[in-house]
Write a protein that holds these residues in place. Structure first.
Motif, PDB file in Angstrom:
ATOM      1  N   LEU A 301       0.838  -1.208   0.000  1.00 21.14           N
ATOM      2  CA  LEU A 301       0.000   0.000   0.000  1.00 21.14           C
ATOM      3  C   LEU A 301       0.871   1.255   0.000  1.00 21.14           C
ATOM      4  O   LEU A 301       0.557   2.251  -0.658  1.00 21.14           O
ATOM      5  CB  LEU A 301      -0.950   0.006   1.207  1.00 21.14           C
ATOM      6  N   LEU A 302       1.977   1.182   0.728  1.00 22.65           N
ATOM      7  CA  LEU A 302       2.880   2.331   0.776  1.00 22.65           C
ATOM      8  C   LEU A 302       3.464   2.620  -0.607  1.00 22.65           C
ATOM      9  O   LEU A 302       3.568   3.780  -1.025  1.00 22.65           O
ATOM     10  CB  LEU A 302       4.002   2.067   1.794  1.00 22.65           C
ATOM     11  N   LYS A 303       3.807   1.556  -1.311  1.00 24.37           N
ATOM     12  CA  LYS A 303       4.332   1.753  -2.665  1.00 24.37           C
ATOM     13  C   LYS A 303       3.255   2.379  -3.568  1.00 24.37           C
ATOM     14  O   LYS A 303       3.537   3.278  -4.354  1.00 24.37           O
ATOM     15  CB  LYS A 303       4.798   0.421  -3.254  1.00 24.37           C
ATOM     16  N   LEU A 304       2.023   1.894  -3.413  1.00 28.38           N
ATOM     17  CA  LEU A 304       0.920   2.460  -4.202  1.00 28.38           C
ATOM     18  C   LEU A 304       0.697   3.929  -3.852  1.00 28.38           C
ATOM     19  O   LEU A 304       0.346   4.740  -4.720  1.00 28.38           O
ATOM     20  CB  LEU A 304      -0.365   1.659  -3.966  1.00 28.38           C
ATOM     21  N   ALA A 305       0.912   4.264  -2.585  1.00 30.88           N
ATOM     22  CA  ALA A 305       0.752   5.660  -2.176  1.00 30.88           C
ATOM     23  C   ALA A 305       1.871   6.525  -2.751  1.00 30.88           C
ATOM     24  O   ALA A 305       1.634   7.612  -3.272  1.00 30.88           O
ATOM     25  CB  ALA A 305       0.731   5.755  -0.649  1.00 30.88           C
ATOM     26  N   HIS A 306       3.084   6.003  -2.679  1.00 29.08           N
ATOM     27  CA  HIS A 306       4.252   6.727  -3.173  1.00 29.08           C
ATOM     28  C   HIS A 306       4.261   6.890  -4.689  1.00 29.08           C
ATOM     29  O   HIS A 306       4.392   7.991  -5.222  1.00 29.08           O
ATOM     30  CB  HIS A 306       5.528   5.961  -2.788  1.00 29.08           C
ATOM     31  N   ASP A 307       4.149   5.757  -5.365  1.00 29.48           N
ATOM     32  CA  ASP A 307       4.368   5.751  -6.810  1.00 29.48           C
ATOM     33  C   ASP A 307       3.130   6.102  -7.607  1.00 29.48           C
ATOM     34  O   ASP A 307       3.224   6.473  -8.778  1.00 29.48           O
ATOM     35  CB  ASP A 307       4.863   4.363  -7.282  1.00 29.48           C
ATOM     36  N   ALA A 308       1.945   5.944  -6.996  1.00 31.33           N
ATOM     37  CA  ALA A 308       0.722   6.131  -7.777  1.00 31.33           C
ATOM     38  C   ALA A 308      -0.326   6.953  -7.039  1.00 31.33           C
ATOM     39  O   ALA A 308      -1.491   6.950  -7.421  1.00 31.33           O
ATOM     40  CB  ALA A 308       0.158   4.762  -8.161  1.00 31.33           C
ATOM     41  N   SER A 309       0.111   7.640  -5.976  1.00 30.90           N
ATOM     42  CA  SER A 309      -0.782   8.529  -5.217  1.00 30.90           C
ATOM     43  C   SER A 309      -2.126   7.877  -4.876  1.00 30.90           C
ATOM     44  O   SER A 309      -3.174   8.521  -4.984  1.00 30.90           O
ATOM     45  CB  SER A 309      -1.047   9.822  -6.004  1.00 30.90           C
ATOM     46  N   LEU A 310      -2.079   6.623  -4.440  1.00 32.56           N
ATOM     47  CA  LEU A 310      -3.330   5.902  -4.163  1.00 32.56           C
ATOM     48  C   LEU A 310      -4.223   6.650  -3.180  1.00 32.56           C
ATOM     49  O   LEU A 310      -5.439   6.665  -3.323  1.00 32.56           O
ATOM     50  CB  LEU A 310      -3.039   4.488  -3.631  1.00 32.56           C
ATOM     51  N   PHE A 311      -3.608   7.270  -2.162  1.00 30.07           N
ATOM     52  CA  PHE A 311      -4.415   7.983  -1.165  1.00 30.07           C
ATOM     53  C   PHE A 311      -4.365   9.496  -1.356  1.00 30.07           C
ATOM     54  O   PHE A 311      -4.520  10.254  -0.406  1.00 30.07           O
ATOM     55  CB  PHE A 311      -3.937   7.600   0.246  1.00 30.07           C
ATOM     56  N   GLY A 312      -4.114   9.928  -2.569  1.00 29.90           N
ATOM     57  CA  GLY A 312      -4.056  11.373  -2.824  1.00 29.90           C
ATOM     58  C   GLY A 312      -2.605  11.843  -2.910  1.00 29.90           C
ATOM     59  O   GLY A 312      -1.672  11.042  -2.931  1.00 29.90           O
ATOM     60  N   ASP A 313      -2.459  13.169  -2.942  1.00 29.61           N
ATOM     61  CA  ASP A 313      -1.133  13.739  -3.209  1.00 29.61           C
ATOM     62  C   ASP A 313      -0.114  13.497  -2.108  1.00 29.61           C
ATOM     63  O   ASP A 313       1.075  13.393  -2.373  1.00 29.61           O
ATOM     64  CB  ASP A 313      -1.258  15.241  -3.484  1.00 29.61           C
ATOM     65  N   VAL A 314      -0.592  13.412  -0.879  1.00 27.39           N
ATOM     66  CA  VAL A 314       0.371  13.139   0.196  1.00 27.39           C
ATOM     67  C   VAL A 314       0.293  11.684   0.643  1.00 27.39           C
ATOM     68  O   VAL A 314      -0.784  11.081   0.682  1.00 27.39           O
ATOM     69  CB  VAL A 314       0.145  14.056   1.433  1.00 27.39           C
ATOM     70  N   VAL A 315       1.448  11.161   0.958  1.00 32.28           N
ATOM     71  CA  VAL A 315       1.507   9.794   1.485  1.00 32.28           C
ATOM     72  C   VAL A 315       1.083   9.852   2.954  1.00 32.28           C
ATOM     73  O   VAL A 315       1.659  10.607   3.735  1.00 32.28           O
ATOM     74  CB  VAL A 315       2.947   9.243   1.370  1.00 32.28           C
ATOM     75  N   PRO A 316       0.064   9.064   3.350  1.00 34.09           N
ATOM     76  CA  PRO A 316      -0.388   9.116   4.744  1.00 34.09           C
ATOM     77  C   PRO A 316       0.757   8.735   5.686  1.00 34.09           C
ATOM     78  O   PRO A 316       1.315   7.640   5.560  1.00 34.09           O
ATOM     79  CB  PRO A 316      -1.498   8.068   4.809  1.00 34.09           C
ATOM     80  N   PRO A 317       1.106   9.641   6.621  1.00 31.60           N
ATOM     81  CA  PRO A 317       2.258   9.372   7.495  1.00 31.60           C
ATOM     82  C   PRO A 317       2.130   8.060   8.275  1.00 31.60           C
ATOM     83  O   PRO A 317       3.116   7.354   8.465  1.00 31.60           O
ATOM     84  CB  PRO A 317       2.265  10.564   8.455  1.00 31.60           C
ATOM     85  N   LYS A 318       0.913   7.734   8.707  1.00 30.50           N
ATOM     86  CA  LYS A 318       0.751   6.502   9.507  1.00 30.50           C
ATOM     87  C   LYS A 318       1.148   5.261   8.720  1.00 30.50           C
ATOM     88  O   LYS A 318       1.568   4.248   9.286  1.00 30.50           O
ATOM     89  CB  LYS A 318      -0.700   6.358   9.960  1.00 30.50           C
ATOM     90  N   LEU A 319       0.996   5.347   7.416  1.00 29.19           N
ATOM     91  CA  LEU A 319       1.302   4.196   6.570  1.00 29.19           C
ATOM     92  C   LEU A 319       2.809   3.916   6.510  1.00 29.19           C
ATOM     93  O   LEU A 319       3.244   2.848   6.109  1.00 29.19           O
ATOM     94  CB  LEU A 319       0.744   4.444   5.160  1.00 29.19           C
ATOM     95  N   GLU A 320       3.577   4.903   6.927  1.00 32.94           N
ATOM     96  CA  GLU A 320       5.041   4.746   6.923  1.00 32.94           C
ATOM     97  C   GLU A 320       5.530   3.927   8.117  1.00 32.94           C
ATOM     98  O   GLU A 320       6.686   3.556   8.183  1.00 32.94           O
ATOM     99  CB  GLU A 320       5.727   6.123   7.003  1.00 32.94           C
TER     100      GLU A 320
END
Ligand code: ADP
Ligand code: MG
Length: 465
Positions: A301-320
């Protein structure tokens, strides 16, 4: 649109690198058998240790008397007492108590950990009622289930090889765990003798055999994973002692440490391993067991957030944050069959900190859980298939005799509670065995078989027996 394309591309990549076609599983099973054979020869480079357990007889049903068991090996430990009534009466009464291990004790000192355990055990013994009977003048006896790799030196002694599953305690490695426990019991003023030291797989095998004579192997799928099975003593080249009368010896495979170039490690597996307490170790366990599956999902999910903005423009900090997503939460998301994937939405909000996820994002999250759980279940099935191959129970008897019935006892929170995981494991095993053979192979949940099993082994190795 650009975002959608990127998301799609990452998912396709994940699907490809985490796929486990049946041919790959067959190769993994063969590699498992090869490593098992190396382990039995005592090859120090064997990927699985194949530990000799000193259990050469499994319970018969004749065991009698009051026995205690203590199960240490994960997030909880359990204490249990059981009144055994022999062939006719079987388990007359049993009581248990479960205590969670404070996380700081998992990385503290060995004295603190064993003192904590002995104190809980001592308290439990104090609650023993009149419906349990210890013959006058006898010492209470205990089966100690210790689910870490141990170099067993007898049925009731053994030294710790290494910690796994998030435990990391200085100075305990190489120490005799029974003497550590016994000293802690003495400090508590508790008069009790450890007559059997067993791995949880061995306890589960013993508990499984007690209720079903055809049980030949036991598999644990919980915080970690491991397997034990009954081997012909003369097939254990590294065994230098006398051959046991039964001709058998239970082997604790320690299959969690299995690795092979056949095991396809993804970037997520490699990174998680690298950052773990035990890099390079327990590779198979890290792909399969409950401690790790949620974490693999988080990394994807983190990769999807980083590389493809799955959760919008910012990567959710908790996901880190490593290990925020636990396997029971993953399981809850995976089993969400509501039309709006409400549970997935709640989990993403509570755990990842993203409110108002779209249905599409929820579908993707559930799909990732599916990919990771399916891979784990299929890899576990390949391991079981490997053990059945080692036992020669993977095909119909040559010359057309009757196929013997084969039972496999399974236990652990992952297998017990994660239904999509266990049903995928079972269907994969059926697929690997083929219809004819699989109709005589039974897998069954041996719920807390390891506690009863340890008590049964304590009974058969009693100082009074
Ligand atoms: P242990 O392996 O620590 O001795 P268990 O056999 O009870 O203990 O397994 C506990 C593990 O099972 C947890 O760490 C968790 O990963 C997994 N687990 C427990 N409940 C669930 C669930 N509902 N869904 C998926 N996995 C679960
Ligand atoms: Mg356990």
């Amino acid at each position: 649109e650009e975002r959608k394309r990127k998301v799609g591309a990452v998912i396709e990549d994940v699907e490809r690198t985490l796929s486990t076609p049946t041919a790959l599983l067959r190769g993994i099973a063969d590699a498992m058998v090869t490593e098992m054979e190396r382990g039995l020869r005592g090859d120090i480079h064997a990927a699985v240790k194949m530990l000799i357990t000193y259990v050469d007889n499994l319970p018969t049903g004749n065991e009698q008397g009051l026995f205690y068991a203590l199960d240490l090996g994960g997030t909880n430990f359990r204490v249990l007492r059981v009144q055994l009534g022999g062939k006719e009466k079987r388990v007359v009464r049993q009581q248990y108590n479960e205590v969670s291990i404070p996380p700081h004790l998992m990385v503290g000192t060995s004295t603190e950990l064993f003192d904590f355990i002995a104190a809980a055990l001592s308290k439990f013994v104090e609650t023993e009622g009149d419906d349990f009977h210890l013959p006058k003048g006898r010492q209470r006896e205990l089966g100690f289930t210790f689910s870490f790799p141990v170099n067993q030196t007898s049925i009731s002694s053994g030294t710790l090889i290494k910690w796994t599953k998030g435990f990391s305690i200085n100075g305990a490695i190489g120490e005799d765990v029974v003497s550590e426990l016994s000293k802690a019991m003495e400090r508590q003023g508790l008069d009790m003798k450890v007559t059997a030291l067993v791995n949880d797989t061995v306890g589960t095998l013993a508990g499984g055999r007690y209720v079903d004579n055809d049980v030949v192997a036991a598999i644990i799928l919980g915080t970690g994973t491991n397997a034990a099975y009954v081997e012909h003593a003369n097939a254990i080249a590294k065994w230098t002692g006398l051959l046991p009368k039964s001709g058998n010896m239970v082997i604790n495979t320690e299959w969690g440490s299995f690795k092979s170039e056949k095991l396809p490690l993804s970037e997520f597996d490699k990174a998680m391993d690298f950052e773990s307490l035990n890099p390079g170790e327990q590779i198979y366990e890290k792909m399969i067991s409950g401690m790790y599956l949620g974490e693999i999902v988080r990394r994807i999910l983190l990769k999807l957030a980083h590389d493809a903005s799955l959760f919008g423009d910012v990567v959710p900090p908790k996901l880190e944050q490593p290990f925020v997503l636990r396997t029971p939460d993953m399981s809850a998301m995976h089993h969400d069959s509501s039309h709006d994937l409400n549970i997935v939405g709640v989990k993403l909000k509570d755990i990842v900190g993203v409110a108002d996820t779209s249905l599409e994002v929820r579908y993707i999250a559930r799909h990732i859980c599916d990919i990771v759980a399916e891979r784990a279940a299929r890899l576990a099935a390949a391991g079981i298939f490997g053990i059945l191959k080692k036992l020669g129970r993977d095909k119909l008897p040559r010359g057309g005799g009757k196929m013997p019935r084969t039972s496999i006892a399974l236990d652990g929170g992952l297998y017990e509670h994660y239904k999509k995981f266990s049903s995928c494991l079972e269907s994969t095993l059926t697929d690997l065995l083929g219809e004819d053979v699989s109709s005589s192979v039974v897998t069954k949940l041996a719920n807390d078989g390891s506690g009863i099993g340890a008590a049964l082994l304590a009974a058969s190795h009693s100082q009074y027996a």
